[in-house]
Each structure stands twice: as C-alpha cells, then as structure tokens.
Motif scaffolding. Structure first.
Motif, PDB file in Angstrom:
ATOM      1  N   LYS A 101       0.813  -1.214   0.000  1.00  0.00           N
ATOM      2  CA  LYS A 101       0.000   0.000   0.000  1.00  0.00           C
ATOM      3  C   LYS A 101       0.852   1.272   0.000  1.00  0.00           C
ATOM      4  O   LYS A 101       0.322   2.372  -0.126  1.00  0.00           O
ATOM      5  N   TYR A 102       2.162   1.115   0.137  1.00  0.00           N
ATOM      6  CA  TYR A 102       3.031   2.286   0.169  1.00  0.00           C
ATOM      7  C   TYR A 102       3.027   3.015  -1.172  1.00  0.00           C
ATOM      8  O   TYR A 102       2.948   2.392  -2.240  1.00  0.00           O
ATOM      9  N   ASP A 103       3.145   4.324  -1.112  1.00  0.00           N
ATOM     10  CA  ASP A 103       3.390   5.136  -2.296  1.00  0.00           C
ATOM     11  C   ASP A 103       4.886   5.078  -2.573  1.00  0.00           C
ATOM     12  O   ASP A 103       5.683   5.646  -1.816  1.00  0.00           O
ATOM     13  N   ILE A 104       5.289   4.387  -3.649  1.00  0.00           N
ATOM     14  CA  ILE A 104       6.716   4.155  -3.885  1.00  0.00           C
ATOM     15  C   ILE A 104       7.480   5.435  -4.187  1.00  0.00           C
ATOM     16  O   ILE A 104       8.714   5.443  -4.174  1.00  0.00           O
ATOM     17  N   GLU A 105       6.759   6.529  -4.441  1.00  0.00           N
ATOM     18  CA  GLU A 105       7.442   7.805  -4.640  1.00  0.00           C
ATOM     19  C   GLU A 105       7.912   8.394  -3.316  1.00  0.00           C
ATOM     20  O   GLU A 105       8.759   9.290  -3.294  1.00  0.00           O
ATOM     21  N   GLU A 106       7.346   7.903  -2.206  1.00  0.00           N
ATOM     22  CA  GLU A 106       7.677   8.446  -0.889  1.00  0.00           C
ATOM     23  C   GLU A 106       8.221   7.399   0.075  1.00  0.00           C
ATOM     24  O   GLU A 106       8.960   7.730   0.997  1.00  0.00           O
ATOM     25  N   HIS A 107       7.830   6.136  -0.120  1.00  0.00           N
ATOM     26  CA  HIS A 107       8.145   5.110   0.873  1.00  0.00           C
ATOM     27  C   HIS A 107       8.506   3.809   0.159  1.00  0.00           C
ATOM     28  O   HIS A 107       7.696   3.252  -0.587  1.00  0.00           O
ATOM     29  N   LYS A 145      13.625   9.505   0.538  1.00  0.00           N
ATOM     30  CA  LYS A 145      12.440   8.697   0.858  1.00  0.00           C
ATOM     31  C   LYS A 145      12.597   8.008   2.203  1.00  0.00           C
ATOM     32  O   LYS A 145      13.656   8.030   2.819  1.00  0.00           O
TER      33      LYS A 145
END
Length: 249
Positions: A101-107, A145
C-alpha cells in the motif's frame, strides 16, 4: 473480560449468547460505538481471467483484518512490528499486503529472508545496498524517501556456542542505536535514518530459536492465531469457487 463485566460498570459491547464472541471481536468506531470486526471484513473477489500466486492470496477474515489494523496503527508511527504465529496464520502475507500500500514515490519497501546460514555481514551488506549517503556519516534511503525493511523468519539465524545470536545483534544495534559500524573503516559509526523494521517469526520452542530479549524489546509484538473452522471454510470456499468458476471452462 468476565472480571470486568462482573465488577465494573463499563460500557462493554453486548454479546449475543452462544455467538462465541469476546470483547476482542469488537472495536470502537469513530462515533464512539462498539462495532464488530466483521463490519471491516471485505469480500474477497477471486479474479476470473487470471490465476494469482497462491502465496499472495489473502482472504480477509476477522483475525487478519484485526492484525492488519493493529500493525498499521503501530507502523505508521515509524515503530517496529513483530508478528509471531504458527505456519498458516498469514504473517508474511499480512505484512507484504500492508507494504504494497506504500506510495513508492515516498516510501520504499524491501524484504529479507533470514536462514540458519545468514551472517551479520550478509545483513549489513544488504542494508548498505539499500541506502545512499546524505550528509557526512549519515545515510538513508535514496531521494530522501523513507524505507521499511521486512525480515521474515527473523529467529532463524544460528545461535553460537555461547548462546548468542550474533546476526540479530546487528539488527538490534541498527534499531536501538540508529546505525551500524563501518566495515571499511573500523571504529567509524554510520548513522542510518528514515528506516524502520517489520518482522515475522514462528513460535519458539521445539528446536526453534527465539530472538534475543534486547532485540525483542524494540518491537511491538502481536500473536497471530490460527483461523477458526468457520474462517477456514470461508477461505477455501472463496478460493475453490473462484478457481473453478464457469468462466474458466
């Protein structure tokens, strides 16, 4: 629960006789009312035009929905979470589903599998491959990140003749001290920021290792129980009916 019902005037959830429910099958919703966890269990839709990998299937039930909620509540505070349970309690699938569920742009999310052959060097090299230099001796995930590292079977590394599980001591050092000592420059301490750990392991005992108490204290620990017979029926009914549906003929 019996003591609380008999000796206090707390507003506890009303449970129907014979339902088999306990107070742990309820949570307090945003309106301040007791609500059954079943209301948060979504129906699993098996895809009719493809076959998902069996290990990735997670049919929601009260147990794994509740565990996922608790793990998310702790992990979003950048604290470590450790799930303990026997095989088949969906520990790994729950954590991987949460990390997806992570936003790969941030996490970022990374996974490691420990075994009896895993050495401290293997773990440190893996962590070093995930991080970049930021300022001075401070390192962190690339592009500013955050990163979560999931360690599966964290209790597997070998215990030496002195009773130490040295591989997990470096995990403990990274969580407790926020860094690791450089292998290229002995004595230099490398600070690692914006990183947190999730882990899973089977119950210790019967020849299976435990993890050091000093590492265990770094985690919030949740026990994953085996699903009830009703949950097992629901899980395999959803998978069986989905796989053998008419559209696949």
């Amino acid at each position: 629960e019996t003591f609380m019902r008999e000796n206090t005037n707390l507003d506890l959830p009303k449970i129907k006789p014979g339902s088999g429910d306990t107070i742990f099958e309820f949570f307090v919703d945003k309106g301040g009312e007791w609500t059954h966890w079943l209301t948060r269990v979504e129906e699993y839709i098996y895809p009719k035009d493809s076959t998902p990998t069996y290990a990735t299937i997670l049919v929601p039930n009260v147990d794994n929905v509740r565990t996922d909620f608790l793990a998310h509540t702790i992990a979003k505070q950048s604290k470590g979470v450790l799930l303990i349970g026997e095989q088949g309690t969906a520990k790994t699938v729950i954590i991987k589903g949460y990390m997806n569920k992570y936003d790969i742009e941030e996490h970022l999310g990374k996974g490691l599998n420990f075994s009896s052959a895993t050495l401290p060097l293997h773990f440190q090299r893996a962590i070093e491959s995930y991080i970049d230099k930021r300022v001075g001796s401070t390192y962190g995930p690339p592009a500013g990140k955050k990163m979560t590292v999931f360690i599966d079977d964290i209790n597997m590394p070998r215990i030496n003749e002195w009773g130490d599980q040295v591989t997990n001591e470096i995990v403990r050092q990274l969580m407790e001290m926020g860094g690791i000592y450089s292998l290229e420059k002995p004595g230099d301490f490398t600070t690692v920021v914006d990183i947190q750990f999730l882990a899973a392991m089977i119950h210790p005992g019967g020849g299976r290792n435990d993890i050091p108490a000093r590492l265990k204290r770094q985690f919030v620990i949740f026990n994953c129980t085996l699903p009830s017979n009703a949950s097992i029926d629901k899980i395999f009914s959803a998978i069986g009916c989905g796989y053998f549906c008419a559209e696949r003929r």
